[in-house]
Design an enzyme around this catalytic site. Sequence first.
Site, PDB file in Angstrom:
ATOM      1  N   TYR A  58       0.255  -1.311   0.256  1.00  0.00           N
ATOM      2  CA  TYR A  58       0.036   0.026   0.089  1.00  0.00           C
ATOM      3  C   TYR A  58       0.913   1.081   0.099  1.00  0.00           C
ATOM      4  O   TYR A  58       1.694   1.544   0.802  1.00  0.00           O
ATOM      5  CB  TYR A  58      -0.724  -0.353   1.221  1.00  0.00           C
ATOM      6  CG  TYR A  58      -1.390   0.852   0.899  1.00  0.00           C
ATOM      7  CD1 TYR A  58      -2.628   1.715   0.326  1.00  0.00           C
ATOM      8  CD2 TYR A  58      -1.220   2.173   1.986  1.00  0.00           C
ATOM      9  CE1 TYR A  58      -3.128   3.065   0.478  1.00  0.00           C
ATOM     10  CE2 TYR A  58      -1.977   3.535   2.268  1.00  0.00           C
ATOM     11  CZ  TYR A  58      -2.965   3.869   1.481  1.00  0.00           C
ATOM     12  OH  TYR A  58      -3.361   5.000   1.175  1.00  0.00           O
ATOM     13  N   HIS A 111      -2.745  16.607  -2.609  1.00  0.00           N
ATOM     14  CA  HIS A 111      -2.690  16.840  -1.006  1.00  0.00           C
ATOM     15  C   HIS A 111      -2.717  18.479  -0.757  1.00  0.00           C
ATOM     16  O   HIS A 111      -3.506  18.475   0.664  1.00  0.00           O
ATOM     17  CB  HIS A 111      -2.695  15.541   0.008  1.00  0.00           C
ATOM     18  CG  HIS A 111      -3.020  14.680  -0.469  1.00  0.00           C
ATOM     19  ND1 HIS A 111      -2.413  14.059  -1.909  1.00  0.00           N
ATOM     20  CD2 HIS A 111      -3.320  13.751  -0.084  1.00  0.00           C
ATOM     21  CE1 HIS A 111      -3.612  12.548  -1.943  1.00  0.00           C
ATOM     22  NE2 HIS A 111      -3.584  12.037  -0.260  1.00  0.00           N
ATOM     23  N   ASN A 118       1.961  11.445   6.097  1.00  0.00           N
ATOM     24  CA  ASN A 118       0.800  10.745   7.079  1.00  0.00           C
ATOM     25  C   ASN A 118       1.813  10.513   8.184  1.00  0.00           C
ATOM     26  O   ASN A 118       2.846  11.330   8.168  1.00  0.00           O
ATOM     27  CB  ASN A 118       1.439   9.344   6.695  1.00  0.00           C
ATOM     28  CG  ASN A 118      -0.261   8.648   6.372  1.00  0.00           C
ATOM     29  OD1 ASN A 118      -0.068   7.827   5.912  1.00  0.00           O
ATOM     30  ND2 ASN A 118      -1.116   9.176   5.445  1.00  0.00           N
ATOM     31  N   TYR A 134     -16.809  31.429  45.840  1.00  0.00           N
ATOM     32  CA  TYR A 134     -16.570  29.700  45.192  1.00  0.00           C
ATOM     33  C   TYR A 134     -15.227  30.487  44.053  1.00  0.00           C
ATOM     34  O   TYR A 134     -13.940  30.112  44.581  1.00  0.00           O
ATOM     35  CB  TYR A 134     -17.855  28.780  44.911  1.00  0.00           C
ATOM     36  CG  TYR A 134     -18.299  28.572  44.906  1.00  0.00           C
ATOM     37  CD1 TYR A 134     -18.563  28.245  46.709  1.00  0.00           C
ATOM     38  CD2 TYR A 134     -19.144  27.892  44.609  1.00  0.00           C
ATOM     39  CE1 TYR A 134     -18.934  27.709  47.197  1.00  0.00           C
ATOM     40  CE2 TYR A 134     -19.777  27.318  45.273  1.00  0.00           C
ATOM     41  CZ  TYR A 134     -19.998  26.770  46.655  1.00  0.00           C
ATOM     42  OH  TYR A 134     -21.232  26.240  47.008  1.00  0.00           O
ATOM     43  N   ARG A 173     -12.869  30.891  47.169  1.00  0.00           N
ATOM     44  CA  ARG A 173     -12.850  29.785  48.449  1.00  0.00           C
ATOM     45  C   ARG A 173     -12.048  28.859  47.445  1.00  0.00           C
ATOM     46  O   ARG A 173     -10.830  28.091  48.014  1.00  0.00           O
ATOM     47  CB  ARG A 173     -14.229  29.791  48.855  1.00  0.00           C
ATOM     48  CG  ARG A 173     -13.510  29.286  50.642  1.00  0.00           C
ATOM     49  CD  ARG A 173     -14.746  28.491  50.576  1.00  0.00           C
ATOM     50  NE  ARG A 173     -15.520  29.191  50.570  1.00  0.00           N
ATOM     51  CZ  ARG A 173     -17.255  28.602  50.509  1.00  0.00           C
ATOM     52  NH1 ARG A 173     -17.531  27.329  50.730  1.00  0.00           N
ATOM     53  NH2 ARG A 173     -18.413  29.667  49.706  1.00  0.00           N
ATOM     54  N   PHE A 219      -1.426   6.803  12.127  1.00  0.00           N
ATOM     55  CA  PHE A 219      -1.747   7.971  11.620  1.00  0.00           C
ATOM     56  C   PHE A 219      -2.903   9.232  12.660  1.00  0.00           C
ATOM     57  O   PHE A 219      -3.208   9.956  12.347  1.00  0.00           O
ATOM     58  CB  PHE A 219      -2.034   8.444  10.098  1.00  0.00           C
ATOM     59  CG  PHE A 219      -2.568   7.799  10.041  1.00  0.00           C
ATOM     60  CD1 PHE A 219      -4.072   7.259   9.490  1.00  0.00           C
ATOM     61  CD2 PHE A 219      -2.035   6.658   8.865  1.00  0.00           C
ATOM     62  CE1 PHE A 219      -4.761   6.214   9.171  1.00  0.00           C
ATOM     63  CE2 PHE A 219      -3.170   5.755   8.168  1.00  0.00           C
ATOM     64  CZ  PHE A 219      -4.389   5.473   8.684  1.00  0.00           C
ATOM     65  N   GLU A 226     -12.105   5.962   4.595  1.00  0.00           N
ATOM     66  CA  GLU A 226     -11.658   6.095   5.780  1.00  0.00           C
ATOM     67  C   GLU A 226     -12.532   6.504   6.586  1.00  0.00           C
ATOM     68  O   GLU A 226     -13.128   7.331   6.738  1.00  0.00           O
ATOM     69  CB  GLU A 226     -10.752   7.166   5.347  1.00  0.00           C
ATOM     70  CG  GLU A 226      -9.245   7.205   4.791  1.00  0.00           C
ATOM     71  CD  GLU A 226      -7.941   7.998   3.925  1.00  0.00           C
ATOM     72  OE1 GLU A 226      -8.746   9.187   4.457  1.00  0.00           O
ATOM     73  OE2 GLU A 226      -7.410   7.674   3.541  1.00  0.00           O
TER      74      GLU A 226
END
Length: 494
Positions: free
Chosen positions: A55, A85, A197, A279, A282, A328, A412
């Site tokens: 792959y 990409h 990746n 609060y 405190r 990844f 994916e």
Amino acid sequence: MELHYISAERLTIERVGEILENNITIALSKDAQNRIVRCREYLDSKMESQTEPIYGITTGFGSLCNISISADELGTLQKNLVMSHACGTGDRVPSQIVKLMLLLKVQSLSYGHSGVQLATVERLIEMFNNNILPVVYQQGSLGASGDLAPLAHLCLPLLGLGEVEVEGMPIPTSEVMEQFGWEPISLQSKEGLALLNGTQFMSAYGVWSLLKSIRLSSQADKIAAVSLDAFDGRIEPFCDEVHIVRSHRGQIETARTMRSLLEGSQILNQKKAHVQDPYSFRCIPQVHGATKDTIAYVSTVLENEINSVTDNPTVFPEQDMVVSAGNFHGQPIALAMDFLAIAVAELANISERRTYRLISGSRGLPSFLVAKPGLNSGFMIPQYTAASIVSQNKGLCMPASVDSIPSSQSQEDHVSMGSNAATKLARVVDNTERVLAIELFNAAQALEFRRPLRSSESVERLVEKYRKVVPYIDNDRVMYPLIDASINFLQSYK
């Protein structure tokens, strides 16, 4: 000039901060060089005898994993991957975070499980050391299959493409390559995938935000100490005995810090007319302490991540294995960054409440912290600003990691959205810094109404430094430059 050797030792969060703050140069250790070369040589040898598809090395990517690529096209495959990409958009990533991305990418590649050329890693190092920072955009990553789009922008300059930032100005990469005499890197099999990746975009944002969160956590205690004394608060809720019986480390640490910060205060030691504080005063140990504990947990998660191999496939020369898996995937840090956003936002949340108490006209303080309220609005609107920011933080604290949108034709089919967790975490951290700066603006003003009594040496020293950049306010004036000055003060104060 100090030199940091990559992969010679574990990279700590603290060391990352030192490298960035001191502009330390980096280089590969000899062991790292050998591991990178050995892995590349193994992969080249493997390609000569391999008959089954691997792959991303001899196939297409994502849902195109079943399409085989001929040997003479493997370099083109990797170059096409980087170019196709690079689809980021939105605001540019700040330069220091881009620099951190380069550092973390080199760190991940240095372990010798990625199959990259030594020349590729050395070019990334040259870019880091010369502050040649790729132009990267904030939007485009799903946080699984790695930070594909932002890392593509990070690596375009290796090919002589895209833009880089030099001394704050974006310029074409080609101009810088000509200046340095660089040739574009000819990517070999697997390299484009190794570069794209990985989790270095979300990790860089996470580490950057974590470093800032550590600073803000400490500053929140100091500012709270100013507010507590200005509000004529009580010290009893900070005694060790109370916190030891609950035993949360951050809570105990915060209570001890507050006692130390306020030791010797004349204001604190005067007789109190009230039995309890609200609060927001405190419960400072409980709230600030919980944030400290979260920071400690997230530090562990992110430190593991930046010392990991997060690309795919993973190459194991010694075992003669090339494994396509899922390192990844950003889920481990996506959850942690969502958690940190919530924890840091709480520092802002309780800070705004203390600001509100200081301007409320109680415990001998004038309404809105001016001597002539009515004629003067005083510190009325800075609290509005803080409240607005706190409200925005609440929206940003919706976890990104609970979302997933399938991509690549559902190959994916579950993604982490860690990149969105990372970028909104950075916004929450910046927002919290602004809210704390507004609290200090109010607390320093309120403290003046306790004179001639003095606070502790620690508090008075902080206020003295603060007064060099932000003055006491007698009458109404334009406030926004003073808020900016207060923010700038926190950014430089340690």
